[in-house]
Motif scaffolding. Sequence first.
Motif, PDB file in Angstrom:
ATOM      1  N   ALA A  34      43.510  13.641  -7.353  1.00  0.00           N
ATOM      2  CA  ALA A  34      43.105  12.576  -8.277  1.00  0.00           C
ATOM      3  C   ALA A  34      41.613  12.279  -8.142  1.00  0.00           C
ATOM      4  CB  ALA A  34      43.924  11.306  -8.013  1.00  0.00           C
ATOM      5  N   ASP A  53      35.909  10.747   1.963  1.00  0.00           N
ATOM      6  CA  ASP A  53      37.289  10.830   2.476  1.00  0.00           C
ATOM      7  C   ASP A  53      37.253  10.575   3.968  1.00  0.00           C
ATOM      8  OD1 ASP A  53      40.054  12.261   1.133  1.00  0.00           O
ATOM      9  OD2 ASP A  53      40.006  12.022   3.323  1.00  0.00           O
ATOM     10  N   ARG A  54      38.340   9.998   4.479  1.00  0.00           N
ATOM     11  CA  ARG A  54      38.382   9.736   5.931  1.00  0.00           C
ATOM     12  C   ARG A  54      38.537  11.044   6.703  1.00  0.00           C
ATOM     13  NH1 ARG A  54      44.374   7.011   5.503  1.00  0.00           N
ATOM     14  NH2 ARG A  54      45.417   8.940   4.964  1.00  0.00           N
ATOM     15  N   ARG A  59      42.201  19.947   4.665  1.00  0.00           N
ATOM     16  CA  ARG A  59      43.172  19.215   5.474  1.00  0.00           C
ATOM     17  C   ARG A  59      44.553  19.391   4.820  1.00  0.00           C
ATOM     18  NH1 ARG A  59      44.496  17.336   1.363  1.00  0.00           N
ATOM     19  NH2 ARG A  59      44.089  15.385   0.292  1.00  0.00           N
ATOM     20  N   GLY A  64      55.212  19.357  -1.248  1.00  0.00           N
ATOM     21  CA  GLY A  64      56.012  20.565  -1.469  1.00  0.00           C
ATOM     22  C   GLY A  64      55.167  21.751  -1.896  1.00  0.00           C
ATOM     23  N   CYS A  66      54.135  22.843  -4.717  1.00  0.00           N
ATOM     24  CA  CYS A  66      54.479  23.564  -5.937  1.00  0.00           C
ATOM     25  C   CYS A  66      53.740  22.922  -7.102  1.00  0.00           C
ATOM     26  CB  CYS A  66      55.982  23.495  -6.193  1.00  0.00           C
ATOM     27  SG  CYS A  66      56.908  24.408  -4.968  1.00  0.00           S
ATOM     28  N   ARG A 116      48.004  22.872   0.124  1.00  0.00           N
ATOM     29  CA  ARG A 116      47.102  21.771  -0.211  1.00  0.00           C
ATOM     30  C   ARG A 116      45.711  22.011   0.355  1.00  0.00           C
ATOM     31  NH1 ARG A 116      49.073  17.130  -2.472  1.00  0.00           N
ATOM     32  NH2 ARG A 116      46.865  16.644  -2.525  1.00  0.00           N
ATOM     33  N   VAL A 140      37.251   4.151   4.411  1.00  0.00           N
ATOM     34  CA  VAL A 140      36.945   2.933   3.647  1.00  0.00           C
ATOM     35  C   VAL A 140      37.967   1.847   3.986  1.00  0.00           C
ATOM     36  CG1 VAL A 140      36.880   1.969   1.314  1.00  0.00           C
ATOM     37  CG2 VAL A 140      35.759   4.154   1.803  1.00  0.00           C
ATOM     38  N   ASP A 307      48.239   8.779  -6.796  1.00  0.00           N
ATOM     39  CA  ASP A 307      49.308   8.086  -6.067  1.00  0.00           C
ATOM     40  C   ASP A 307      48.924   6.656  -5.709  1.00  0.00           C
ATOM     41  OD1 ASP A 307      50.721  10.433  -6.131  1.00  0.00           O
ATOM     42  OD2 ASP A 307      50.901  10.658  -3.954  1.00  0.00           O
ATOM     43  N   TYR A 311      53.648   5.724  -7.750  1.00  0.00           N
ATOM     44  CA  TYR A 311      54.301   7.015  -7.528  1.00  0.00           C
ATOM     45  C   TYR A 311      55.804   6.811  -7.543  1.00  0.00           C
ATOM     46  CZ  TYR A 311      55.171  11.611  -5.505  1.00  0.00           C
ATOM     47  OH  TYR A 311      55.602  12.889  -5.299  1.00  0.00           O
ATOM     48  N   ILE A 320      51.111  16.173  -8.292  1.00  0.00           N
ATOM     49  CA  ILE A 320      49.749  16.712  -8.414  1.00  0.00           C
ATOM     50  C   ILE A 320      49.350  16.725  -9.892  1.00  0.00           C
ATOM     51  CG2 ILE A 320      48.295  18.746  -8.028  1.00  0.00           C
ATOM     52  CD1 ILE A 320      50.245  19.413  -5.642  1.00  0.00           C
TER      53      ILE A 320
HETATM   54  C1  LIG Z   1      57.546  15.012   0.404  1.00  0.00           C
HETATM   55  C2  LIG Z   1      56.602  15.201  -0.760  1.00  0.00           C
HETATM   56  C3  LIG Z   1      56.679  16.375  -1.511  1.00  0.00           C
HETATM   57  C4  LIG Z   1      55.827  16.538  -2.622  1.00  0.00           C
HETATM   58  N1  LIG Z   1      55.893  17.707  -3.320  1.00  0.00           N
HETATM   59  C5  LIG Z   1      55.110  17.893  -4.395  1.00  0.00           C
HETATM   60  C6  LIG Z   1      55.130  19.116  -5.111  1.00  0.00           C
HETATM   61  O1  LIG Z   1      55.794  20.081  -4.747  1.00  0.00           O
HETATM   62  N2  LIG Z   1      54.357  19.212  -6.230  1.00  0.00           N
HETATM   63  C7  LIG Z   1      53.571  18.176  -6.663  1.00  0.00           C
HETATM   64  O2  LIG Z   1      52.928  18.298  -7.710  1.00  0.00           O
HETATM   65  N3  LIG Z   1      53.495  17.012  -5.966  1.00  0.00           N
HETATM   66  C8  LIG Z   1      54.236  16.861  -4.844  1.00  0.00           C
HETATM   67  N4  LIG Z   1      54.140  15.698  -4.117  1.00  0.00           N
HETATM   68  C9  LIG Z   1      53.225  14.648  -4.563  1.00  0.00           C
HETATM   69  C10 LIG Z   1      51.760  14.973  -4.266  1.00  0.00           C
HETATM   70  O3  LIG Z   1      51.604  15.297  -2.916  1.00  0.00           O
HETATM   71  C11 LIG Z   1      50.900  13.732  -4.624  1.00  0.00           C
HETATM   72  O4  LIG Z   1      51.336  13.185  -5.827  1.00  0.00           O
HETATM   73  C12 LIG Z   1      49.426  14.091  -4.730  1.00  0.00           C
HETATM   74  O5  LIG Z   1      48.911  14.528  -3.493  1.00  0.00           O
HETATM   75  C13 LIG Z   1      48.626  12.859  -5.198  1.00  0.00           C
HETATM   76  O6  LIG Z   1      47.259  13.125  -5.135  1.00  0.00           O
HETATM   77  P1  LIG Z   1      46.222  11.943  -4.834  1.00  0.00           P
HETATM   78  O7  LIG Z   1      44.878  12.551  -5.006  1.00  0.00           O
HETATM   79  O8  LIG Z   1      46.564  10.731  -5.613  1.00  0.00           O
HETATM   80  O9  LIG Z   1      46.462  11.550  -3.305  1.00  0.00           O
HETATM   81  P2  LIG Z   1      46.328  12.421  -1.971  1.00  0.00           P
HETATM   82  O10 LIG Z   1      46.508  13.844  -2.243  1.00  0.00           O
HETATM   83  O11 LIG Z   1      47.241  11.760  -0.995  1.00  0.00           O
HETATM   84  O12 LIG Z   1      44.821  12.217  -1.500  1.00  0.00           O
HETATM   85  C14 LIG Z   1      44.379  10.974  -1.028  1.00  0.00           C
HETATM   86  C15 LIG Z   1      43.155  11.192  -0.148  1.00  0.00           C
HETATM   87  O13 LIG Z   1      42.622   9.908   0.181  1.00  0.00           O
HETATM   88  C16 LIG Z   1      42.175   9.912   1.538  1.00  0.00           C
HETATM   89  N5  LIG Z   1      42.198   8.521   2.023  1.00  0.00           N
HETATM   90  C17 LIG Z   1      43.278   7.715   2.149  1.00  0.00           C
HETATM   91  N6  LIG Z   1      42.893   6.505   2.580  1.00  0.00           N
HETATM   92  C18 LIG Z   1      41.547   6.542   2.722  1.00  0.00           C
HETATM   93  C19 LIG Z   1      40.583   5.594   3.147  1.00  0.00           C
HETATM   94  N7  LIG Z   1      40.931   4.335   3.483  1.00  0.00           N
HETATM   95  N8  LIG Z   1      39.279   5.955   3.195  1.00  0.00           N
HETATM   96  C20 LIG Z   1      38.895   7.231   2.848  1.00  0.00           C
HETATM   97  N9  LIG Z   1      39.798   8.180   2.445  1.00  0.00           N
HETATM   98  C21 LIG Z   1      41.095   7.835   2.379  1.00  0.00           C
HETATM   99  C22 LIG Z   1      43.188  10.809   2.247  1.00  0.00           C
HETATM  100  O14 LIG Z   1      42.641  11.357   3.431  1.00  0.00           O
HETATM  101  C23 LIG Z   1      43.467  11.878   1.177  1.00  0.00           C
HETATM  102  O15 LIG Z   1      42.620  13.010   1.342  1.00  0.00           O
HETATM  103  C24 LIG Z   1      54.931  15.520  -2.984  1.00  0.00           C
HETATM  104  C25 LIG Z   1      54.842  14.360  -2.210  1.00  0.00           C
HETATM  105  C26 LIG Z   1      55.650  14.203  -1.096  1.00  0.00           C
HETATM  106  C27 LIG Z   1      55.515  12.966  -0.266  1.00  0.00           C
END
Ligand SMILES: Cc1cc2nc3c(=O)[nH]c(=O)nc-3n(C[C@H](O)[C@H](O)[C@H](O)COP(=O)(O)OP(=O)(O)OC[C@H]3O[C@@H](n4cnc5c(N)ncnc54)[C@H](O)[C@@H]3O)c2cc1C
Length: 406
Positions: A34, A53-54, A59, A64, A66, A116, A140, A307, A311, A320
């Motif tokens: 995102a 990012d922290r 990382r 999953g 996919c 990932r 943050v 997320d 979510y 994703i």
């Molecule tokens: C069990 C499970 C299985 C899943 N399987 C799938 C799948 O197969 N396919 C799919 O499409 N989705 C899947 N998902 C969902 C997917 O992982 C998330 O929807 C997706 O990663 C969301 O992206 P995001 O960028 O919002 O958050 P994230 O990918 O979680 O990234 C957030 C980032 O923010 C950083 N961060 C957090 N707090 C702070 C802070 N205070 N200061 C600085 N940095 C910070 C973290 O280090 C991280 O790098 C799954 C989720 C789970 C829990």
Amino acid sequence: MMVSPAPGPMPTTLTLDEAVARRWDMVIVGAGPAGAATALRLAAAGHAVLIVDRDEFPRGKVCGCCLSSAAIAELDALGIDVRSSAVGGVPLERVRLMVRRRWTPLGMPSGIVLSREALDVTLLRRAIEAGCHWLPHAHVSGCDVVDTEARVAMRAGAGQVATLRARRCVIATGLGDHVRIGVAATDRRRRRVNAAARIGLGAWLPEDAADLGPGELVMAVARHGYCGVVRLEDGRLDLAAAVDRRAVAAVSGPASLVVEVIDESGLGRAMPGLAPALARVPLRATPRLTHDAPLVAGGGRILRVGDAAGYVEPFTGEGIGWAISAARILADTLLDTAAEEVGVRYASRHRRYARPARTRCRGVALAVRVPLAIAAAGSLARFAPPLARRLVPWVVGGVPSVESSR
Ligand SMILES: Cc1cc2nc3c(=O)[nH]c(=O)nc-3n(C[C@H](O)[C@H](O)[C@H](O)COP(=O)(O)OP(=O)(O)OC[C@H]3O[C@@H](n4cnc5c(N)ncnc54)[C@H](O)[C@@H]3O)c2cc1C
């Protein structure tokens, strides 16, 4: 088996002092899909963007791994071909469901398996190439609005405390959104977490823990949760599960509950190496999965995406794709809307996009809590494949139009 090498480290593009000295158009907190997709679009449009990012990248993350058709289409629109050898995605060719000790093959719409580490680094690298700056080890803690700017409070890896300044701040911190919104920016809405929501658990298992080919996904469903296992492009097995929080307390910890899910579904008998391998690796956990947070605070100077904005349990593997679609909606809104209307318009566009998908996924998440219902659906799929072929694309969501969110 062909194994893609792990991506190398992503070096910072500026020092902490340099980051603090500037007033940014946008500070983006969180470099997952995102945050990185938002950064890429805004930097490409000429905005001064800093993403922090922290963690350092690459990382791993509980996921999953996919990519749905929707995620692939969104990444294509960003110029990222996940099937290319440079990125390393493996086409998802076979999906099987194990429930009540029976296999059901599922005809899934095309998907891609990608770690990932590889996906997130690819997106972040593209954002940097588009002109965005990158600062890792930046944790943050809070965000507030002072006069006409967002102030982002952070702690750097070496323990220094610093404040970043920007016209706006985007919170893309994923499920564990612990960024405190300051008094001046607070609005009336609060984050709502579904009390019955499951939590996510994940681990990476060694190559030989199961006889599973590349591009093959197995899902196991049981009373207290479900889990998926897939082979990543670098050979490791990725295990991701969603389990009942209360059931964790009733057994001797999260790993025991995953083993219970594997055994009860029948996957343990089909892949006997999984449970012993699980006992030898660390298991990561997420906060509760189903939640909903305010999209906008501080009169539109603080915006949530991915997320962090909400979510629903991930059985259909769409998070994703949702995160990158929401990033597109946010970036489009920032680029085509008068500054004072950004908050309202982003909220309305996001709602229009997210509501139908979340409602569908809530229904799927409820159905998955009853393995008997899933087994019945599996029987239907075995005996009436044409019907299953029609239903599966609906259950896992279609491909969005990525042309415009306007
Ligand atoms: C069990 C499970 C299985 C899943 N399987 C799938 C799948 O197969 N396919 C799919 O499409 N989705 C899947 N998902 C969902 C997917 O992982 C998330 O929807 C997706 O990663 C969301 O992206 P995001 O960028 O919002 O958050 P994230 O990918 O979680 O990234 C957030 C980032 O923010 C950083 N961060 C957090 N707090 C702070 C802070 N205070 N200061 C600085 N940095 C910070 C973290 O280090 C991280 O790098 C799954 C989720 C789970 C829990």
